[in-house]
Motif scaffolding. Structure first.
Motif, PDB file in Angstrom:
ATOM      1  N   ILE A  94       0.849  -1.196   0.000  1.00  0.00           N
ATOM      2  CA  ILE A  94       0.000   0.000   0.000  1.00  0.00           C
ATOM      3  C   ILE A  94       0.881   1.242   0.000  1.00  0.00           C
ATOM      4  O   ILE A  94       1.900   1.289   0.697  1.00  0.00           O
ATOM      5  N   GLY A  95       0.510   2.250  -0.779  1.00  0.00           N
ATOM      6  CA  GLY A  95       1.324   3.465  -0.824  1.00  0.00           C
ATOM      7  C   GLY A  95       0.495   4.727  -0.944  1.00  0.00           C
ATOM      8  O   GLY A  95      -0.631   4.706  -1.436  1.00  0.00           O
ATOM      9  N   PHE A  96       1.042   5.828  -0.454  1.00  0.00           N
ATOM     10  CA  PHE A  96       0.525   7.179  -0.722  1.00  0.00           C
ATOM     11  C   PHE A  96       1.642   8.160  -0.370  1.00  0.00           C
ATOM     12  O   PHE A  96       2.552   7.839   0.405  1.00  0.00           O
ATOM     13  N   GLU A  97       1.569   9.333  -0.950  1.00  0.00           N
ATOM     14  CA  GLU A  97       2.630  10.321  -0.744  1.00  0.00           C
ATOM     15  C   GLU A  97       2.752  10.692   0.731  1.00  0.00           C
ATOM     16  O   GLU A  97       1.757  11.008   1.383  1.00  0.00           O
ATOM     17  N   GLY A  98       3.993  10.618   1.252  1.00  0.00           N
ATOM     18  CA  GLY A  98       4.244  11.014   2.640  1.00  0.00           C
ATOM     19  C   GLY A  98       3.923   9.939   3.662  1.00  0.00           C
ATOM     20  O   GLY A  98       3.945  10.206   4.864  1.00  0.00           O
ATOM     21  N   LEU A  99       3.622   8.717   3.215  1.00  0.00           N
ATOM     22  CA  LEU A  99       3.246   7.637   4.139  1.00  0.00           C
ATOM     23  C   LEU A  99       4.273   7.479   5.257  1.00  0.00           C
ATOM     24  O   LEU A  99       5.482   7.428   5.011  1.00  0.00           O
ATOM     25  N   HIS A 100       3.796   7.424   6.491  1.00  0.00           N
ATOM     26  CA  HIS A 100       4.675   7.223   7.649  1.00  0.00           C
ATOM     27  C   HIS A 100       4.164   6.028   8.455  1.00  0.00           C
ATOM     28  O   HIS A 100       2.976   5.917   8.718  1.00  0.00           O
ATOM     29  N   ARG A 101       5.083   5.135   8.826  1.00  0.00           N
ATOM     30  CA  ARG A 101       4.707   4.023   9.702  1.00  0.00           C
ATOM     31  C   ARG A 101       5.911   3.667  10.567  1.00  0.00           C
ATOM     32  O   ARG A 101       7.053   3.986  10.228  1.00  0.00           O
ATOM     33  N   ARG A 102       5.644   3.018  11.685  1.00  0.00           N
ATOM     34  CA  ARG A 102       6.747   2.482  12.490  1.00  0.00           C
ATOM     35  C   ARG A 102       7.172   1.144  11.911  1.00  0.00           C
ATOM     36  O   ARG A 102       6.352   0.405  11.373  1.00  0.00           O
ATOM     37  N   SER A 103       8.468   0.837  12.049  1.00  0.00           N
ATOM     38  CA  SER A 103       8.971  -0.431  11.503  1.00  0.00           C
ATOM     39  C   SER A 103       9.200  -1.462  12.602  1.00  0.00           C
ATOM     40  O   SER A 103       9.705  -2.559  12.332  1.00  0.00           O
ATOM     41  N   ASP A 104       8.827  -1.115  13.859  1.00  0.00           N
ATOM     42  CA  ASP A 104       9.147  -2.025  14.973  1.00  0.00           C
ATOM     43  C   ASP A 104       7.910  -2.456  15.774  1.00  0.00           C
ATOM     44  O   ASP A 104       8.023  -2.840  16.935  1.00  0.00           O
ATOM     45  N   ILE A 105       6.731  -2.423  15.139  1.00  0.00           N
ATOM     46  CA  ILE A 105       5.522  -2.876  15.838  1.00  0.00           C
ATOM     47  C   ILE A 105       5.692  -4.362  16.189  1.00  0.00           C
ATOM     48  O   ILE A 105       6.022  -5.175  15.334  1.00  0.00           O
ATOM     49  N   GLY A 106       5.469  -4.684  17.459  1.00  0.00           N
ATOM     50  CA  GLY A 106       5.554  -6.079  17.907  1.00  0.00           C
ATOM     51  C   GLY A 106       6.926  -6.530  18.346  1.00  0.00           C
ATOM     52  O   GLY A 106       7.058  -7.617  18.925  1.00  0.00           O
ATOM     53  N   GLN A 107       7.970  -5.718  18.112  1.00  0.00           N
ATOM     54  CA  GLN A 107       9.333  -6.177  18.453  1.00  0.00           C
ATOM     55  C   GLN A 107       9.542  -6.329  19.956  1.00  0.00           C
ATOM     56  O   GLN A 107      10.199  -7.256  20.418  1.00  0.00           O
ATOM     57  N   LYS A 108       8.970  -5.421  20.735  1.00  0.00           N
ATOM     58  CA  LYS A 108       9.105  -5.502  22.193  1.00  0.00           C
ATOM     59  C   LYS A 108       8.419  -6.764  22.721  1.00  0.00           C
ATOM     60  O   LYS A 108       8.921  -7.449  23.610  1.00  0.00           O
ATOM     61  N   ALA A 109       7.264  -7.073  22.126  1.00  0.00           N
ATOM     62  CA  ALA A 109       6.527  -8.286  22.525  1.00  0.00           C
ATOM     63  C   ALA A 109       7.294  -9.548  22.135  1.00  0.00           C
ATOM     64  O   ALA A 109       7.368 -10.504  22.905  1.00  0.00           O
ATOM     65  N   LEU A 110       7.875  -9.542  20.944  1.00  0.00           N
ATOM     66  CA  LEU A 110       8.649 -10.705  20.491  1.00  0.00           C
ATOM     67  C   LEU A 110       9.871 -10.903  21.379  1.00  0.00           C
ATOM     68  O   LEU A 110      10.235 -12.030  21.717  1.00  0.00           O
ATOM     69  N   ALA A 111      10.503  -9.784  21.814  1.00  0.00           N
ATOM     70  CA  ALA A 111      11.650  -9.874  22.719  1.00  0.00           C
ATOM     71  C   ALA A 111      11.223 -10.461  24.063  1.00  0.00           C
ATOM     72  O   ALA A 111      11.949 -11.266  24.664  1.00  0.00           O
ATOM     73  N   ALA A 112      10.014 -10.088  24.516  1.00  0.00           N
ATOM     74  CA  ALA A 112       9.508 -10.613  25.797  1.00  0.00           C
ATOM     75  C   ALA A 112       9.242 -12.111  25.710  1.00  0.00           C
ATOM     76  O   ALA A 112       9.418 -12.850  26.681  1.00  0.00           O
ATOM     77  N   LEU A 113       8.813 -12.566  24.511  1.00  0.00           N
ATOM     78  CA  LEU A 113       8.561 -13.993  24.327  1.00  0.00           C
ATOM     79  C   LEU A 113       9.873 -14.787  24.311  1.00  0.00           C
ATOM     80  O   LEU A 113       9.892 -15.961  24.628  1.00  0.00           O
TER      81      LEU A 113
END
Length: 316
Positions: free
Chosen positions: A297-316
């Motif tokens: 999916i794309g649009f001009e200026g798209l911003h997202r985080r690239s680390d969603i779920g990483q803290k949870a995966l580290a906890a697992l």
């Protein structure tokens, strides 16, 4: 406080002198100073020492940094620990928690940047163990529903518990009386029972006799936001990659939060534009699938985080 439900220790003040005296008597920092009225989520100052706390009292109560919302302030203990969101169904007597989730509030990777309405979520939250769930049920969930009943204000519907798992045990940070965004986008896809039947049971007072079942899978949601969110951002940017609002290949559900149709073209119309949610047998696979879908999916200026779920995966 009245019903002994664990939360941050706090006092409320309408007088700046009394508030300052309380600050001077305090020995534990950081300390949180809040405007008591509505301040669009901005009226909260975390103070590292006495000088900062006294300055916060002056700025809110005397200089009226947040306007009339600063005529009363709350000074409270600073809590630390993992945060957990637990949505629940209640019919005013019985409370049935849904699967737990973890929101990612900050705009940038590594929990940096400004607070937002939520840049992504995962469920279940690995910090929320069965043992902690039991403690929350006995010390927070049941007492809250019982307290509202005792006040003559029984609550039926979706009750949201925002919790912090502190070294002293789980404590309430906030309540809400609705489905939370974007937690709902990962919680409801894991519900196996019929949502309407559960809603009717909550309305009719028959929740204790109604099965509310969740799958053992995991879910992840990645929010695609407009560049500049949560501050200034442009609208009306054409969105590519979707057909009839969804991904042609499937594999994920696209929730529309800030979109519009302009001359039959799907365009951005808000800060948080889309929530891309995937469900899988493991959290690792759910996160990978959500990002794989978001990549299309794309649009001009798209911003997202690239680390969603990483803290949870580290906890697992």
């Amino acid at each position: 406080k009245k019903y002994g439900i664990p939360t941050a220790a706090y006092e409320t003040f309408a007088d700046a002198g009394e508030a300052a005296a309380y600050v001077r008597a305090n020995r534990k920092y950081p300390l949180v100073v809040k405007a008591d009225g509505l301040a669009l989520g901005k009226g909260v100052l975390i103070c590292e020492d006495e000088a900062a706390a006294l300055a916060a009292v002056k700025s809110i109560m005397e200089d009226r940094q947040f306007g009339a919302s600063g005529s009363r302030i709350v000074i409270e203990e600073f809590l630390t620990g993992p945060e957990v969101s637990v949505l629940s169904f209640t019919d005013g007597k019985t409370v049935v928690p849904m699967v737990s989730s973890m929101d990612h509030k900050r705009a940038l990777d590594g929990d940096r940047g400004l607070n937002t309405g939520g840049m992504g979520t995962i469920a279940p939250n690995p910090y929320y163990t069965p043992q902690i769930a039991q403690v929350c049920m006995e010390t927070i969930f049941k007492p809250t529903v019982a307290a509202m009943k005792a006040e003559g204000r029984p609550f039926k519907g979706c009750l949201y518990f925002g919790l912090m798992l502190t070294p002293d045990g789980p404590k309430v940070i906030e309540y809400n009386c609705r489905f939370g965004d974007p937690e709902t986008q990962v919680v409801l896809p894991l519900l196996e029972s019929d949502l309407l039947a559960v809603m009717q049971a909550a309305t009719n007072g028959t929740l204790a006799q109604t099965e509310v079942k969740f799958s053992g899978q995991s879910a992840a949601c990645v929010v695609l936001a407009s560049g500049g969110y949560p501050q200034h951002y442009e609208k009306g940017k054409p969105i590519t990659g979707l057909a009839d609002g969804q991904l042609p290949g499937g594999g994920a559900t696209v929730y529309h939060a800030g979109t519009a149709l302009a001359d039959n073209v799907l365009v951005t119309s808000g800060g948080r534009v889309l929530g891309v949610t995937a469900v899988a047998d493991s959290l690792f696979d759910a996160v990978a699938a959500a990002y794989g879908a978001a990549d299309q999916i794309g649009f001009e200026g798209l911003h997202r985080r690239s680390d969603i779920g990483q803290k949870a995966l580290a906890a697992l």
